[in-house]
Design a protein around this motif. Structure first.
Motif, PDB file in Angstrom:
ATOM      1  N   ASP A   1       2.221   1.895  -3.358  1.00  9.68           N
ATOM      2  CA  ASP A   1       1.220   2.526  -4.233  1.00  9.68           C
ATOM      3  C   ASP A   1       1.182   4.030  -4.002  1.00  9.68           C
ATOM      4  OD1 ASP A   1       0.536   0.080  -5.329  1.00  9.68           O
ATOM      5  OD2 ASP A   1      -1.255  -0.190  -4.076  1.00  9.68           O
TER       6      ASP A   1
ATOM      7  N   THR B   1       0.828  -1.202   0.000  1.00  3.61           N
ATOM      8  CA  THR B   1       0.000   0.000   0.000  1.00  3.61           C
ATOM      9  C   THR B   1       0.864   1.254   0.000  1.00  3.61           C
ATOM     10  OG1 THR B   1      -1.737  -1.185   1.186  1.00  3.61           O
ATOM     11  CG2 THR B   1      -1.854   1.223   1.198  1.00  3.61           C
TER      12      THR B   1
ATOM     13  N   THR C   1       2.700   7.185   3.852  1.00  4.99           N
ATOM     14  CA  THR C   1       3.469   5.933   3.906  1.00  4.99           C
ATOM     15  C   THR C   1       3.925   5.619   5.319  1.00  4.99           C
ATOM     16  OG1 THR C   1       5.565   7.052   3.429  1.00  4.99           O
ATOM     17  CG2 THR C   1       4.327   6.156   1.538  1.00  4.99           C
TER      18      THR C   1
END
Length: 169
Positions: free
Chosen positions: A96, A93, A115
């Protein structure tokens, strides 16, 4: 018709020569020599890269490998990435989110916050996403990196069960 009928009339007219087993052994050359062709693509000197690989293959941390080689840990991580090792500090994730930042869809500060990475982790992850490993260099170090690990490259391979083990329960 039996096997003896099929084989009737067959005779051996020559002997087969034993030519041995064909082998290709690149381990006669040192790791530094095998990496020499890729010196321009590596972020450090070939000797330092070879030291990082050897220490890392012993199962020691990237930071330790960097200290032994006399380079920065970030440089050691970049080197290992280019040689085919998985060194990204981010999960799927977070990667991304990083890609969204790289494509200009997100501000850097927002991406860094989303992040949850440190500045160094974020910088390394950005390097990993923007630089592909060097296939030929990966081949040059493949045996060294797998030598200290189990047959499938996993240091914990002996401790894990597989599907066959489920039948025994």
């Amino acid at each position: 018709m039996g096997l003896s009928d099929i084989a009737a009339g067959i005779e051996v007219t020559a002997e087969q020569r034993d030519r041995g087993v064909a082998t290709v052994d690149e381990t006669a050359s040192s790791l530094a020599e095998r990496l020499a062709d890729h010196a321009d693509a590596l972020p450090c000197a070939v000797g330092e890269a070879a030291t990082v690989v050897e220490v890392y293959a012993e199962g020691r941390a990237i930071g330790t490998a960097a200290r032994v080689a006399g380079i920065a840990p970030m440089t050691a991580a970049k080197t290992l990435h280019l040689l085919g090792e998985q060194v990204t500090p981010l999960g799927p994730t977070a990667r991304d989110v990083l890609c969204d930042w790289l494509h200009g869809e997100l501000a850097r500060t927002d991406a860094l916050e989303l992040t949850g990475a440190t500045e160094r982790e974020f910088a390394l992850a950005a390097y990993v996403e923007t630089h592909d490993p060097i296939p030929e260099a990966r081949e040059a170090v493949a045996e060294t990196l797998s030598s200290g690990l189990g047959g499938d490259g996993d240091p914990l391979a002996e401790t894990m069960s597989d599907v066959g083990d489920l039948r025994e329960l």
